[in-house]
Motif scaffolding. Structure first.
Motif, short mmCIF file in Angstrom:
data_model
loop_
_atom_site.label_atom_id
_atom_site.label_comp_id
_atom_site.label_asym_id
_atom_site.label_seq_id
_atom_site.Cartn_x
_atom_site.Cartn_y
_atom_site.Cartn_z
N LEU A 76 -2.17 5.11 -1.84
CA LEU A 76 -2.00 3.72 -2.02
C LEU A 76 -3.42 3.05 -2.00
O LEU A 76 -3.98 3.28 -0.59
N ILE A 77 -3.72 2.08 -2.68
CA ILE A 77 -4.73 1.14 -2.57
C ILE A 77 -3.98 -0.34 -2.22
O ILE A 77 -3.31 -0.81 -3.00
N ARG A 78 -4.53 -0.95 -1.13
CA ARG A 78 -4.00 -2.21 -0.84
C ARG A 78 -4.92 -3.28 -0.64
O ARG A 78 -5.81 -2.93 0.06
N ILE A 79 -4.80 -4.60 -1.12
CA ILE A 79 -5.77 -5.44 -1.06
C ILE A 79 -4.70 -6.32 -0.16
O ILE A 79 -3.95 -6.87 -0.30
N ALA A 80 -5.43 -6.61 1.21
CA ALA A 80 -4.72 -7.32 2.11
C ALA A 80 -5.57 -8.01 3.16
O ALA A 80 -6.75 -7.77 3.11
N GLU A 81 -4.97 -8.70 4.35
CA GLU A 81 -5.54 -9.38 5.11
C GLU A 81 -6.11 -8.43 6.37
O GLU A 81 -7.12 -8.33 6.83
N SER A 82 -5.00 -7.33 6.52
CA SER A 82 -5.38 -6.36 7.60
C SER A 82 -4.61 -5.33 7.09
O SER A 82 -3.54 -5.37 6.28
N GLY A 85 -0.88 -6.12 7.21
CA GLY A 85 -0.50 -7.18 6.21
C GLY A 85 -0.92 -8.64 6.55
O GLY A 85 -1.66 -8.53 7.39
N PRO A 86 -0.78 -9.58 5.89
CA PRO A 86 0.07 -9.52 4.63
C PRO A 86 -0.80 -8.96 3.54
O PRO A 86 -1.87 -8.97 3.49
N VAL A 87 -0.03 -8.29 2.65
CA VAL A 87 -0.52 -7.54 1.36
C VAL A 87 -0.53 -8.34 0.42
O VAL A 87 0.48 -9.07 0.03
N ALA A 203 1.53 0.95 11.42
CA ALA A 203 1.03 -0.09 10.51
C ALA A 203 0.87 0.50 9.06
O ALA A 203 1.38 -0.26 8.06
N VAL A 204 0.55 1.83 8.95
CA VAL A 204 0.33 2.35 7.57
C VAL A 204 1.33 3.51 7.11
O VAL A 204 1.10 3.66 5.94
N GLY A 205 2.19 3.63 8.03
CA GLY A 205 2.89 4.73 7.62
C GLY A 205 2.22 5.98 7.80
O GLY A 205 1.21 6.46 8.41
N ASP A 206 2.95 7.16 7.06
CA ASP A 206 2.30 8.42 6.92
C ASP A 206 1.55 8.86 5.32
O ASP A 206 1.31 9.92 5.51
N VAL A 226 -9.54 3.20 5.98
CA VAL A 226 -9.45 4.28 5.05
C VAL A 226 -8.77 5.44 5.71
O VAL A 226 -9.37 5.64 6.66
N SER A 227 -7.79 6.03 5.51
CA SER A 227 -7.14 7.36 6.07
C SER A 227 -8.02 8.47 5.97
O SER A 227 -8.76 8.51 4.72
N THR A 228 -7.69 9.54 6.59
CA THR A 228 -8.74 10.86 6.47
C THR A 228 -7.75 11.88 6.43
O THR A 228 -6.57 11.68 6.26
#
Length: 520
Positions: A76-82, A85-87, A203-206, A226-228
């Motif tokens: 997923l790509i999210r444009i958000a404040e953090s 969220g908010p997303v 915050a980001v899930g899995d 970004v996750s790794t």
């Protein structure tokens, strides 16, 4: 001490290693030198799009990339404040969009670190030698080849090569020494990023995620999370102004403050594993070739990461260049074939770099938008399969040389990617795409054309194979290629159409086409 190699490749990133892999696939060994001690150990580009996976399938690497991909439901790509969220907007990465009508390939989502390790292993299997901690100090070229000075811990040595491939990154000392300039939008942002170890699952899930952050409280007003490949390892970045501050102005307490703002987790317990700075920009080399030196990857084009095609384009640079180098080195083609590297890859590099810049504006840098800027191309099929090559082809009368065409409505014109069409054989179904990659291919429903191709291959000493469609191999392919069953389509090893005869023709027509494409 002196040594020789057909192709010397400077840089063992995605572009350099891919060039080595595909050269090996065409029977040409290479020497790869890399100044770093190993392939990448840092999270960078992620994802192998469908056109890349078609190429990697030829090299026997598609499944390895799938195996190295995260085992989840998508990226997923999210444009958000953090990251909490908010997303503002959520994008399902184009890797997972259905493109079955355009290709038999599936996509993968391996990280750059994993992809480079896979490519390096395969390059060695195919005859490449890779030397890490080795620097190309200088080079000179003439009509006989390239003479390079290499250095490592043991000292210096001279390497003689027929051709040099510059895969040495966005700063590219080779490009600089050649005096090749760049053009484009230039530097558009600088950031400090931290590799952190933390539990961000709440915050980001899995899932694998990429956050583009828009938050005035962040340094520079923007950032990324970004996750790794490791579930508790993340890259967090924020903007900064190098004219007024440096990485030293972000001690641990300020770094943690920014990391907590970016993740949206006050009091987050985070271990800072590493810190560095990076530059985002959009530049394209003014030329992709100079004599016997050819640019690929970031040496040829740099772009913002928005859109995820930077690493993919680097791999495809190697794929498209390798068969040409191999054909020239085997004596099947004249040196003019290599002129098409610039003619074909530079317009594509400009297209993709510009589109990624437009994505950057839309996703995280709206302040850079100019009145004349048009929206980015959102259709992944167009960017992956719609671009055309206008170099080593035989254009048809009336062809305006346009760079893009809709791949869902293929024309079969020379310069376009050979369309995917399903075929039936005694062993089951396959795609026309499965027939390409090792040599020139003539698709035809005519035995006359097939025999002409067989004779011409022998006469010219060219790797050319005819596939007679309509006997044991059947399928509705003629409409997609714009020919009748009496016609013929000549497809290059890189799956692009070089020439076609819509109906009956002569062996002389085919010979002229081959000689034109191969500079014979």
């Amino acid at each position: 001490m002196s040594e020789s190699t057909p192709v010397l490749i400077a840089g063992a990133g995605l572009a350099g290693l891919s060039t080595a892999v595909f050269l090996g696939l065409h029977g040409t060994p290479s020497l790869v030198v890399e100044r770093h001690p190993s392939t990448s150990t840092h999270p960078k580009a992620r994802g192998q799009q469908h056109h890349v996976m078609e190429a990697l399938h030829l090299a026997g690497l598609a499944e390895a990339m799938v195996e190295a991909s995260p085992k989840d439901t998508g990226f997923l790509i999210r444009i958000a404040e953090s990251a909490s969220g908010p997303v503002f907007r959520e994008i399902l990465h184009a890797t997972f969009l259905p493109l079955e009508g355009l290709t038999p390939a599936r996509s993968a989502d391996a990280s750059q670190a994993a992809a480079e390790r896979i490519l390096a292993e395969r390059a060695r299997e195919l005859g490449a030698e890779i030397r890490f901690a080795t620097t190309l100090e200088s080079f000179e070229q003439d009509d006989s080849g390239v003479r390079a000075v290499l250095s490592d811990a043991t000292g210096t040595r001279t390497a003689h090569a027929d051709h040099l491939v510059a895969a040495d990154g966005h700063r590219s000392p080779i490009r600089e020494r050649l005096g090749i300039g760049t053009h484009g939008r230039g530097t558009i942002g600088r950031s400090i990023h931290w590799l952190i170890r933390a539990d961000l699952a709440p915050a980001v899930g899995d899932r694998q995620v990429l956050y583009y952050l828009q938050n005035p409280r962040l340094s520079g007003g923007s950032g990324t999370v970004v996750s790794t490949d490791e579930p508790d390892l993340f890259v967090v970045g924020v903007g900064y102004d190098p004219e007024h501050e440096s990485i030293d102005d972000f001690p641990e307490d300020r770094a943690l403050e920014q990391i907590r703002l970016a993740t949206g987790v006050p009091g987050l317990a985070a271990e800072i594993v590493a810190a560095d700075t990076t530059v985002a920009g959009m530049r394209v080399a003014d030329r992709f070739s100079s004599g016997r030196v050819h640019l690929v990857g970031d040496a040829a084009h740099t772009m913002p990461p928005h859109g995820g095609l930077g690493g993919n384009t680097a791999i495809m640079d190697g794929f498209y260049l390798a068969w040409k180098l191999a054909a020239v080195l085997r004596g099947e083609a004249g040196p003019g074939l290599l002129d098409s590297h610039d003619a074909e890859r530079r317009p594509v590099g400009e297209l993709i770099a510009e589109n990624q810049f437009k994505n950057a504006i839309a996703r995280s840098m709206p302040h850079l938008k100019r009145p004349e800027d048009t929206p980015p191309i959102e259709d992944p099929g167009m960017l992956l399969f719609g671009y055309r090559h206008n170099g080593a082809v035989v254009p048809e009368p009336g062809d305006d040389g346009e760079l893009l065409e809709d791949p869902t409505e293929p024309t079969g014109r020379p310069g376009s990617r050979a369309p995917h069409a399903r075929l039936t054989t005694s062993d089951g179904e396959l795609s026309t795409i499965d027939l390409f990659g090792r040599e020139f291919v003539l698709l035809t429903g005519s035995e006359t054309w097939a025999k002409a191709a067989e004779q011409l291959a022998a006469d010219l000493g060219v790797r050319l194979r005819a596939h007679l469609l309509g006997g044991e191999m059947t399928g509705d392919w003629t409409a997609r290629y714009g020919v009748t069953t009496d016609g013929a389509v000549l497809v290059r090893p890189d799956r692009f159409i070089a020439w076609r005869s819509r109906g009956t023709g002569s062996a002389a027509d085919l010979e002229h086409a081959l000689r034109t494409v191969l500079d014979r």
